[in-house]
Design an enzyme around this catalytic site. Structure first.
Site, PDB file in Angstrom:
ATOM      1  N   ASP B 143       0.990  -0.989  -0.071  1.00  0.00           N
ATOM      2  CA  ASP B 143      -0.074   0.067   0.448  1.00  0.00           C
ATOM      3  C   ASP B 143       0.556   1.402  -0.039  1.00  0.00           C
ATOM      4  O   ASP B 143       2.104   0.798   0.322  1.00  0.00           O
ATOM      5  CB  ASP B 143      -1.302  -0.413   1.435  1.00  0.00           C
ATOM      6  CG  ASP B 143       0.063   0.129   2.697  1.00  0.00           C
ATOM      7  OD1 ASP B 143       1.291   0.265   2.359  1.00  0.00           O
ATOM      8  OD2 ASP B 143      -0.387  -0.589   3.696  1.00  0.00           O
ATOM      9  N   ASP B 339      -7.963  -7.688   0.030  1.00  0.00           N
ATOM     10  CA  ASP B 339      -6.817  -7.808   1.454  1.00  0.00           C
ATOM     11  C   ASP B 339      -7.874  -7.251   2.320  1.00  0.00           C
ATOM     12  O   ASP B 339      -8.539  -6.312   2.541  1.00  0.00           O
ATOM     13  CB  ASP B 339      -5.404  -6.961   1.071  1.00  0.00           C
ATOM     14  CG  ASP B 339      -5.642  -5.697   1.788  1.00  0.00           C
ATOM     15  OD1 ASP B 339      -6.378  -4.623   1.075  1.00  0.00           O
ATOM     16  OD2 ASP B 339      -5.454  -4.824   2.873  1.00  0.00           O
ATOM     17  N   CYS B 377     -12.624 -28.990   6.323  1.00  0.00           N
ATOM     18  CA  CYS B 377     -11.143 -28.364   6.012  1.00  0.00           C
ATOM     19  C   CYS B 377     -10.529 -28.869   6.092  1.00  0.00           C
ATOM     20  O   CYS B 377     -10.216 -30.305   6.180  1.00  0.00           O
ATOM     21  CB  CYS B 377     -11.448 -27.680   6.979  1.00  0.00           C
ATOM     22  SG  CYS B 377      -9.691 -26.296   6.743  1.00  0.00           S
ATOM     23  N   CYS B 379      -6.635 -28.307   6.118  1.00  0.00           N
ATOM     24  CA  CYS B 379      -5.629 -27.458   6.670  1.00  0.00           C
ATOM     25  C   CYS B 379      -4.941 -28.521   7.429  1.00  0.00           C
ATOM     26  O   CYS B 379      -5.839 -29.438   8.247  1.00  0.00           O
ATOM     27  CB  CYS B 379      -5.994 -26.190   6.873  1.00  0.00           C
ATOM     28  SG  CYS B 379      -6.587 -26.307   8.561  1.00  0.00           S
ATOM     29  N   CYS B 382      -7.014 -28.732  10.650  1.00  0.00           N
ATOM     30  CA  CYS B 382      -7.696 -29.362  11.596  1.00  0.00           C
ATOM     31  C   CYS B 382      -7.631 -31.019  10.878  1.00  0.00           C
ATOM     32  O   CYS B 382      -8.490 -31.681  11.182  1.00  0.00           O
ATOM     33  CB  CYS B 382      -9.353 -29.072  10.065  1.00  0.00           C
ATOM     34  SG  CYS B 382      -9.634 -27.192  10.896  1.00  0.00           S
ATOM     35  N   HIS B 408      -5.351 -21.818  10.479  1.00  0.00           N
ATOM     36  CA  HIS B 408      -6.278 -22.221   9.599  1.00  0.00           C
ATOM     37  C   HIS B 408      -7.880 -20.630   8.892  1.00  0.00           C
ATOM     38  O   HIS B 408      -7.903 -20.848   8.235  1.00  0.00           O
ATOM     39  CB  HIS B 408      -7.863 -22.713  10.555  1.00  0.00           C
ATOM     40  CG  HIS B 408      -8.335 -22.649  10.363  1.00  0.00           C
ATOM     41  ND1 HIS B 408      -8.976 -23.796   9.746  1.00  0.00           N
ATOM     42  CD2 HIS B 408      -9.568 -22.233  10.603  1.00  0.00           C
ATOM     43  CE1 HIS B 408     -10.291 -23.391   9.695  1.00  0.00           C
ATOM     44  NE2 HIS B 408     -11.321 -22.730  10.175  1.00  0.00           N
TER      45      HIS B 408
END
Lengths: 442, 442
Positions: B143, B339, B377, B379, B382, B408
Site C-alpha cells: 500500500d 486484502d 477443512c 488444512c 483441522c 486455519h
C-alpha cells in the site's frame, strides 16, 4: 515364572524392534496413513498393533563411558543419547508438532505440574492422554511435578505425606503426594513417567540433604507401589480394542516409571540414593537435583560419580541440562537422556546457538547481514532466511521471531545429538563439537 | 509506436503465461531447486529469466459481473479473484513463508508505513527488496502508506504537498508526499505498488469529500510522474545481470503502479474520481476509502456503482475488505483483488472461520471437544488438532495458538477464493458459500 515372562518379553521385543525400525524408515508412508485416519477423529492416537512392549533398552555401541542405544517405548523408538525438547503445557512453545517431527524429535517432555493446573488431568485423560490431546504420536516423558513445585519456593510446604503448594496461575491451594503425582501422570499417559521426588536447594547442609534424600527414597517406593497398582489405567487407545482399561494383560503395554537419584552435591549421599533407588527397582534411572545454581564443574563431578552407581543396562536420564557443550559432555560420560528449556527459552530471548558460537540476534550488527544464521545448518530457518530478517522480526516483536528462533535452536540441539551418536558409533568421543563450538565468533 | 509495443507485450505475455503455469504445477521441483540456490545466499530473490513482463491481466471466464483471470506479475502468476494475506512488517503474523506457500498464497501485502519506520527502506532495498528481505518468491503488493497515515488520526497533518505524521513507535516526525511514498515503494520492490491517496473519514460532508477526492487525483498524477521517472530503480536482481539498475530496457520488468479511486460515500464523486484516475492512466485500479465505519450495505452500493466506471480489462482491487461472506459477494460484483487483516487479526483473538460458521475457540464448551475445528477443512490444523487442544492453547496463552489459528483462518479464506474461482469458471455465481456460511452453528 519371572524368568519366563522376561524371556517372552525379550522375544517380543526383538520382533517389535525390527518392525518399528522399518516403520521409522518409511516415515512418510506412515504419516500419510495416519493423516488419513485422523480425518474423522483428530484426537485419536492409537498405539500401533505391533507395539506390545512397555520399555526396552538396547545398547548398540559404546566408546569409553559413552554409548548409543535404542529405547523402545509404546509410541516410538528413541535413539540415545537423546535430547528431549520441553513442551511444558503440551506445546513446545511456538513450534507445531509436524515441524517437531521434521526436526527429528523422537521424544518430548511435558510438565505434570503445569498440565495438572491447566487444562487439568481429567481433560487430558478424556482426550486419550497427552498423545491424543496434543496429537503427538512419538514418545513423551512427563516429570513428576516435584521439581516444578520445588521451583515455587515461597508457595509450598513439604511434609512426609507430600507437598502443599499454591498455583502460580491463581494462587489456589493444591497437594501433590507420590500417589497423586502418579495418578496425574497415569492420566497424562506419557510413555515414561517419573517418581515423585524432593529436589533440594543449593547450597544445603548435609543433614538437610540426607533427610531429603531419604524422604525421596521413601517417596520412590510409594510412587512405585501406586504405579504398579494402577498402571493399567493409562488412557491409551488400542485400535479395534477401545481403551486399554479392562484389557489388562501381558499384550497391552503400560507406561514405565523411572526412579530419581537425589543427594545434593554430596557424592556419598548420591551413592546411597542410587543404591536405595536401585533396590526399589525401576526400568530406568534419573539424576535429579542438579543445575540448581551450583558451579558447572560440580555438576559434572556429581554426574560422573553418580553414573558409576547406576546399572549400565538401563537408560540413564540427566534431568534439566544443558548447554550444547554440556549435552555433548554428558553424553560422553554415559548419559542417555537429557532435557532442558535452554534452547527454547533462549530462542525467545533472541539467543541462538550456531556452529560458529552464540548469536544474539537482536544486535544492530545483524541489521543488514544477508548471511544465513548458521552457514553450516540445514534447518528450514537457515536454508531460507537471513540474519537481517531474523533480526528485524525480533526487533519488531513479531511472533515469527520466536517461531523461527525456536526451530533453529532445537534443530541445533537435535543435530548435535545426531552427531554425538554418530561419533560414538564410530568409536570416537565427540568432544570436537564442543571445542569448535566454544571458539569465539569471527 | 504504442500499438506495436502493446503487441510485443501481448506476444511475450502469452509465451510467459504458459511457461509460468507449468512452473506453478511443478511447484515442488521449483522449490527444491530454489532451496538449493539459497544455500549460499538466503536473501537472494532472483527474477526468473522467463519473467520479462511487468504486468499482464487475462480474463479466463466470466459469469454476470464476476470474472476469473490471471494476473501475471514479475514474481508470480496470481489467479483472480484473489485474497491477499496481510504481512504488515514483512511477516504474516505467526506464519512462516513456507506455510504460506503451502496454503497457496500467491500474493501478499506489505505496509509501506510500517516498513518505512522499521526496518527502514534502505535496509529492505539493500536486501534486494521485500522479496529478498523476507525470502518470499511469489508476488507482493504494498500500500502507499496513505491509509495507514490516515489511521494515525491525531498524529498527522495534511497539506497539498503531503502528510506530516508522527511515528506510532517513538513519536518522531516524518513526511510522506506522493513522491516520497513512491520512492519508498520502489525501494521495497513489491510487484504492485499503490498511488499515494488521502482516505476521507466517515461520515464527511460533501465539500470535504470533493476536496479530498480532487487532491487524491492530483497526488495520483504526481505519483505516476515520480514512478515513471524512477521505476527502473527497483532493487530486484536478475541472475547473471546484477541488479536491474543500469539495465533499463524493454526486457527488464518493473513494478506496476495502481491508481486509487476515492470520493467518500458519494456515487457522483466516486464516478468523477474513477474518470480522473483513468484519465491519468494506470494498469490497475483500486477502490479505497471504504470499510472506514460505514454500514455494510453502503459499502456494497459504493463498490457496485464504482465498478461500473472502471475498465473491464484491468484488474480491480477493493482495499481492506472483508468477512468471508463479503469476499464472496465482492467477487460476484467483479472485484479481482482484496486484502484484509480480519483473518489474521481475528485468529489472534481466537475467532475462527469455519464452514459451519464462526467459532470463538476460547469458549469453555470446546474444552473437551475432540472434533476438528472444521470437519470440512483440509488444512494442517483441522487435519491434526482437536478443538479441545486449540482451546487449551488459547486459554494457556501459548504462541502456538496464534500460529495455528492464523493458519486455519488464512486457509479458510484462500479455500473460499478457490471455490469462488471454480464457481465462476463453471458459470455459477458463488452465493451459496455465503449462505452456507451464515447458517447458525448446530
Amino acid at each position: 515364572m519371572e524368568g519366563s515372562r522376561a524371556h517372552r518379553r525379550r522375544v517380543r521385543r526383538s520382533f517389535h524392534t525390527r518392525s518399528l525400525t522399518r516403520l521409522n524408515c518409511a516415515g512418510y508412508r506412515d504419516d500419510a496413513l495416519h493423516r488419513e485416519t485422523r480425518r474423522r477423529s483428530p484426537n485419536a492416537s492409537p498405539l500401533l498393533q505391533s507395539q506390545r512392549v512397555s520399555l526396552s533398552f538396547h545398547i548398540d555401541s559404546s566408546t569409553g563411558k559413552a554409548r548409543t542405544g535404542r529405547l523402545l517405548t509404546p509410541h516410538a523408538e528413541v535413539s540415545t543419547p537423546v535430547f528431549m525438547p520441553v513442551g511444558t503445557v503440551a506445546s513446545v512453545k511456538g513450534v507445531s508438532q509436524d515441524i517437531l517431527e521434521d526436526l527429528g524429535a523422537q521424544i518430548i517432555l511435558g510438565n505434570t505440574y503445569h498440565l495438572y493446573l491447566r487444562p487439568g488431568i481429567a481433560t487430558v485423560r478424556r482426550m486419550g492422554g497427552l498423545h491424543g490431546f496434543m496429537s503427538w504420536r512419538r514418545a513423551i516423558l512427563t516429570d513428576s511435578g516435584g521439581f516444578q513445585v520445588f521451583s515455587l519456593n515461597e508457595l509450598r510446604k513439604v511434609t512426609e505425606e507430600g507437598v502443599t503448594f499454591r498455583s502460580h496461575l491463581d494462587g489456589s491451594s493444591h497437594f501433590f503426594s507420590p500417589e497423586s503425582a502418579m495418578e496425574a501422570q497415569i492420566g497424562l499417559g506419557a510413555d515414561i513417567i517419573m517418581a515423585f521426588d524432593e529436589c533440594t536447594e543449593f547450597p544445603v547442609d548435609r543433614a538437610r540433604a540426607r533427610a531429603s534424600m531419604e524422604m525421596t527414597a521413601r517417596w520412590a517406593a510409594r510412587s512405585k507401589k501406586y504405579f504398579e497398582d494402577h498402571k493399567h489405567e493409562v488412557p491409551w487407545k488400542n485400535e479395534d480394542e477401545g481403551t486399554s482399561r479392562g484389557h489388562v494383560g501381558a499384550a497391552v503395554p503400560t507406561q514405565s516409571l523411572f526412579g530419581i537419584v537425589q543427594g545434593g552435591m554430596d557424592r556419598e549421599l548420591r551413592k546411597e540414593s542410587a543404591e536405595r533407588t536401585i533396590e526399589i527397582g525401576f526400568p530406568g534411572y534419573a539424576i535429579g537435583g542438579l543445575s540448581v545454581g551450583e558451579p558447572r564443574e560440580l555438576t559434572r563431578e556429581i554426574v560422573e560419580s553418580t553414573l558409576e552407581h547406576l546399572p549400565k543396562d538401563k537408560p540413564r536420564y540427566l534431568m534439566g541440562v544443558g548447554t550444547p557443550e554440556e549435552i555433548v559432555e554428558y553424553s560422553n560420560l554415559g548419559v542417555d537422556m537429557m532435557d532442558c528449556v535452554l534452547p527454547t527459552r533462549a530462542a525467545r530471548h533472541g539467543l541462538l546457538f550456531t556452529s560458529e558460537g552464540k548469536v544474539s540476534i537482536k544486535q544492530a550488527r545483524y541489521a543488514q547481514d544477508p548471511a544465513p544464521l548458521d552457514p553450516n545448518c540445514g534447518c528450514r530457518v537457515c536454508q531460507r532466511y537471513s540474519r537481517a530478517y531474523l533480526r528485524h522480526l525480533y526487533a519488531s516483536n513479531e511472533v515469527l521471531a520466536q517461531v523461527l528462533n525456536t526451530i533453529h535452536n532445537l534443530s541445533f540441539y537435535l543435530d548435535t545429538m545426531r552427531r554425538v551418536r554418530h561419533s560414538i558409533s564410530l568409536g570416537v568421543e565427540s568432544r570436537f563439537l564442543s571445542s569448535v563450538w566454544s571458539r569465539p565468533r569471527p
